[in-house]
Scaffold this motif. Structure first.
Motif, PDB file in Angstrom:
ATOM      1  N   LYS A  44      56.717  43.712  39.148  1.00 59.97           N
ATOM      2  CA  LYS A  44      55.300  43.811  39.502  1.00 59.97           C
ATOM      3  C   LYS A  44      54.646  42.433  39.567  1.00 59.97           C
ATOM      4  O   LYS A  44      54.915  41.562  38.745  1.00 59.97           O
ATOM      5  CB  LYS A  44      54.574  44.688  38.479  1.00 59.97           C
ATOM      6  N   PHE A  45      53.765  42.295  40.555  1.00 57.50           N
ATOM      7  CA  PHE A  45      53.012  41.054  40.744  1.00 57.50           C
ATOM      8  C   PHE A  45      51.537  41.388  40.932  1.00 57.50           C
ATOM      9  O   PHE A  45      51.187  42.440  41.480  1.00 57.50           O
ATOM     10  CB  PHE A  45      53.508  40.288  41.977  1.00 57.50           C
ATOM     11  N   LEU A  46      50.691  40.453  40.517  1.00 60.74           N
ATOM     12  CA  LEU A  46      49.262  40.545  40.797  1.00 60.74           C
ATOM     13  C   LEU A  46      48.941  39.490  41.850  1.00 60.74           C
ATOM     14  O   LEU A  46      49.180  38.306  41.646  1.00 60.74           O
ATOM     15  CB  LEU A  46      48.449  40.294  39.521  1.00 60.74           C
ATOM     16  N   HIS A  47      48.418  39.937  42.974  1.00 59.24           N
ATOM     17  CA  HIS A  47      48.152  39.061  44.125  1.00 59.24           C
ATOM     18  C   HIS A  47      46.671  38.693  44.143  1.00 59.24           C
ATOM     19  O   HIS A  47      45.804  39.550  44.336  1.00 59.24           O
ATOM     20  CB  HIS A  47      48.574  39.810  45.399  1.00 59.24           C
ATOM     21  N   LEU A  48      46.380  37.400  43.961  1.00 61.09           N
ATOM     22  CA  LEU A  48      45.022  36.854  44.022  1.00 61.09           C
ATOM     23  C   LEU A  48      44.971  35.778  45.097  1.00 61.09           C
ATOM     24  O   LEU A  48      45.988  35.213  45.471  1.00 61.09           O
ATOM     25  CB  LEU A  48      44.598  36.201  42.694  1.00 61.09           C
ATOM     26  N   SER A  49      43.765  35.428  45.515  1.00 65.11           N
ATOM     27  CA  SER A  49      43.595  34.267  46.395  1.00 65.11           C
ATOM     28  C   SER A  49      42.127  33.893  46.448  1.00 65.11           C
ATOM     29  O   SER A  49      41.261  34.628  45.955  1.00 65.11           O
ATOM     30  CB  SER A  49      44.105  34.558  47.820  1.00 65.11           C
ATOM     31  N   ASP A  50      41.849  32.745  47.060  1.00 64.26           N
ATOM     32  CA  ASP A  50      40.484  32.311  47.376  1.00 64.26           C
ATOM     33  C   ASP A  50      39.553  32.379  46.163  1.00 64.26           C
ATOM     34  O   ASP A  50      38.470  32.957  46.221  1.00 64.26           O
ATOM     35  CB  ASP A  50      39.933  33.134  48.544  1.00 64.26           C
ATOM     36  N   LEU A  51      39.994  31.759  45.070  1.00 63.26           N
ATOM     37  CA  LEU A  51      39.150  31.695  43.873  1.00 63.26           C
ATOM     38  C   LEU A  51      37.925  30.823  44.130  1.00 63.26           C
ATOM     39  O   LEU A  51      36.855  31.059  43.585  1.00 63.26           O
ATOM     40  CB  LEU A  51      39.950  31.125  42.695  1.00 63.26           C
TER      41      LEU A  51
ATOM     42  N   ARG B 114      51.246  45.700  59.526  1.00 68.78           N
ATOM     43  CA  ARG B 114      51.753  46.652  58.533  1.00 68.78           C
ATOM     44  C   ARG B 114      51.043  46.487  57.185  1.00 68.78           C
ATOM     45  O   ARG B 114      50.483  45.432  56.893  1.00 68.78           O
ATOM     46  CB  ARG B 114      53.270  46.506  58.374  1.00 68.78           C
ATOM     47  N   GLU B 115      51.121  47.525  56.374  1.00 63.84           N
ATOM     48  CA  GLU B 115      50.393  47.557  55.104  1.00 63.84           C
ATOM     49  C   GLU B 115      50.813  46.475  54.132  1.00 63.84           C
ATOM     50  O   GLU B 115      50.034  46.072  53.265  1.00 63.84           O
ATOM     51  CB  GLU B 115      50.574  48.921  54.420  1.00 63.84           C
ATOM     52  N   THR B 116      52.034  46.009  54.247  1.00 63.99           N
ATOM     53  CA  THR B 116      52.551  45.067  53.266  1.00 63.99           C
ATOM     54  C   THR B 116      52.400  43.604  53.684  1.00 63.99           C
ATOM     55  O   THR B 116      53.005  42.721  53.087  1.00 63.99           O
ATOM     56  CB  THR B 116      54.037  45.376  52.960  1.00 63.99           C
ATOM     57  N   VAL B 117      51.600  43.371  54.711  1.00 61.29           N
ATOM     58  CA  VAL B 117      51.136  42.008  55.023  1.00 61.29           C
ATOM     59  C   VAL B 117      49.643  42.033  54.749  1.00 61.29           C
ATOM     60  O   VAL B 117      48.864  42.606  55.523  1.00 61.29           O
ATOM     61  CB  VAL B 117      51.413  41.618  56.490  1.00 61.29           C
ATOM     62  N   ARG B 118      49.221  41.456  53.614  1.00 58.85           N
ATOM     63  CA  ARG B 118      47.872  41.717  53.123  1.00 58.85           C
ATOM     64  C   ARG B 118      47.108  40.456  52.723  1.00 58.85           C
ATOM     65  O   ARG B 118      47.673  39.531  52.129  1.00 58.85           O
ATOM     66  CB  ARG B 118      47.892  42.639  51.889  1.00 58.85           C
ATOM     67  N   TYR B 119      45.814  40.474  53.044  1.00 58.55           N
ATOM     68  CA  TYR B 119      44.843  39.591  52.412  1.00 58.55           C
ATOM     69  C   TYR B 119      44.251  40.360  51.237  1.00 58.55           C
ATOM     70  O   TYR B 119      43.731  41.470  51.427  1.00 58.55           O
ATOM     71  CB  TYR B 119      43.720  39.213  53.388  1.00 58.55           C
ATOM     72  N   CYS B 120      44.311  39.794  50.054  1.00 63.32           N
ATOM     73  CA  CYS B 120      43.683  40.477  48.914  1.00 63.32           C
ATOM     74  C   CYS B 120      42.185  40.220  48.887  1.00 63.32           C
ATOM     75  O   CYS B 120      41.420  40.965  48.270  1.00 63.32           O
ATOM     76  CB  CYS B 120      44.318  40.024  47.603  1.00 63.32           C
ATOM     77  N   GLY B 121      41.732  39.155  49.570  1.00 66.98           N
ATOM     78  CA  GLY B 121      40.320  38.803  49.594  1.00 66.98           C
ATOM     79  C   GLY B 121      39.918  37.961  48.398  1.00 66.98           C
ATOM     80  O   GLY B 121      40.677  37.802  47.436  1.00 66.98           O
TER      81      GLY B 121
END
Length: 375
Positions: free
Chosen positions: A2-9, A223-230
């Motif tokens: 499992k991973f937690l995907h974050l970005s753009d802090l 596809r669903e698994t190419v994602r921007y988490c925002g």
């Protein structure tokens, strides 16, 4: 795994001049709690860690506290740089931090960074690509034909030798499109000239999950698994409709990828209010939320901002946008005002502000001024 995907802090950023240090500390504490609560095997931070290439002392302190908390919990961190970051500054101390489980792939080395992890199903290959431009890639691969962003990233993926039969994750910070369709953007991101700087999602077909950064609204690309988490917080008034979240990604056997958006709860939610000032004041419930107010009165009301701040102290922006009908009335009113002597218009304004007409001396002074200006 499992991973937690974050970005753009965007640590150090302000919202319409509102200091967000406390808000960012609050949301990072939530991310830390989510990482620990879901017992993730790693936290992925997909770029734009800081808002500026030379971050403030406060921004550096926020990142230090967050990484220290993850390290103390035994949760590895994988971080790449975005277009807002200084890759060299963000990568300072990377070799020292590696021993504490903090992996900083911030400086582009000419290839994808690679980390091999293990679980009960075997290896998981995590690839990291900090923000790059075609010119960066040409410098390392001069023999390749690199015409744009898509071909630049394609070259890097091809030379990485990714085994499509294995489990592969990629972190990247780019403007990714799918079949010519761009993702939904907002004011917070850097403006893109059409899609000239886009990377087509097809170059990521060999990856089971692609953790993207750069776009502030959570969404998939193709596809669903190419994602921007925002982004975890709203950084412009154009983000009032966003439901901020982070993405929990779980890999099973090859081909089994599950994800879910974990909602975040900001210290001061950003809300948009629209309507005539008096209507907004009558329905107002005192709140410390961040407020973006759009007034639709026929003419701009006096003292609108102070009145709104009496119930909404965190008013971040005030716009005046008369509705279509009132715009026509306002235009007619403008024509009427132009036809009247300037001193009479000013006298009406003076009376509305001071609650009394000008006296004879004041009127004489203004009459002389208008005579000079209009002459």
């Amino acid at each position: 795994m499992k991973f937690l995907h974050l970005s753009d802090l965007h640590l150090g950023r302000r919202l319409c001049e509102m200091d967000l240090t406390e808000d960012q500390a609050h949301i990072l504490a939530q991310c830390l709690d989510l990482a620990k609560g879901h017992q993730v095997d790693g936290v992925l931070i997909a770029g734009d860690v800081y808002d500026k290439s030379v971050p403030t002392v406060g921004a550096v302190g926020l990142l230090d506290e967050f990484l220290t908390g993850l390290s103390a919990a035994g949760i590895p961190v994988y971080l790449i740089s975005g277009n807002h970051d200084s890759a060299d500054r963000l990568g300072f101390g990377s070799r020292l931090l590696e021993g504490r489980g903090v992996h900083l792939a911030s400086v582009f080395s000419g290839a994808l960074e690679h980390y091999e992890l293990q679980d009960e199903y075997g290896p998981v290959h995590l690839w990291a690509l900090p923000f790059v431009r075609p010119g960066n890639v040409r410098g390392f691969w001069p023999e390749e034909e690199i015409a744009d962003y898509t071909s630049a990233v394609e070259v890097l993926v091809r030379h990485a030798g990714v085994d499509p039969s294995a489990r592969n994750l990629l972190m990247a910070h780019q403007f990714v499109t799918y079949g010519g369709k761009a993702p939904e953007t907002c004011e917070s991101e850097s403006l893109n000239l059409g899609t000239l700087d886009n990377v087509d999602a097809s170059v990521f077909d060999c990856f089971d999950y692609v953790a993207l950064g750069h776009i502030h609204g959570p969404q998939q690309v193709g596809r669903e698994t190419v994602r921007y988490c925002g982004s975890p917080l709203a950084y412009s008034v154009s983000e009032t409709r966003h439901k901020k979240s982070v993405v929990l990604v779980e890999l099973g056997q090859k081909g089994q990828v599950n994800w879910q958006a974990l909602p975040l709860h900001p210290l001061h939610p950003l809300r948009r209010l629209e309507g005539p000032l008096e209507a907004l004041m009558e329905s107002a419930v005192p709140s410390e939320d961040y407020i973006y107010a759009v007034l639709t009165d026929e003419k701009a009301p006096l003292n609108a901002a102070p009145r709104l701040r009496s119930v909404y102290p965190n008013l971040v922006k005030l716009d005046f946008r008369p509705r279509t009908g009132t715009r026509k009335a306002a235009s007619q009113r403008g024509q009427e005002l132009k036809a009247r002597p300037g001193v009479e218009v000013f006298e009406d304004f003076y009376r509305s502000v001071h609650g009394r007409p000008m006296d004879e001396e004041e009127r004489d002074i203004m009459a002389k001024l208008f005579e000079e200006v209009e002459g």
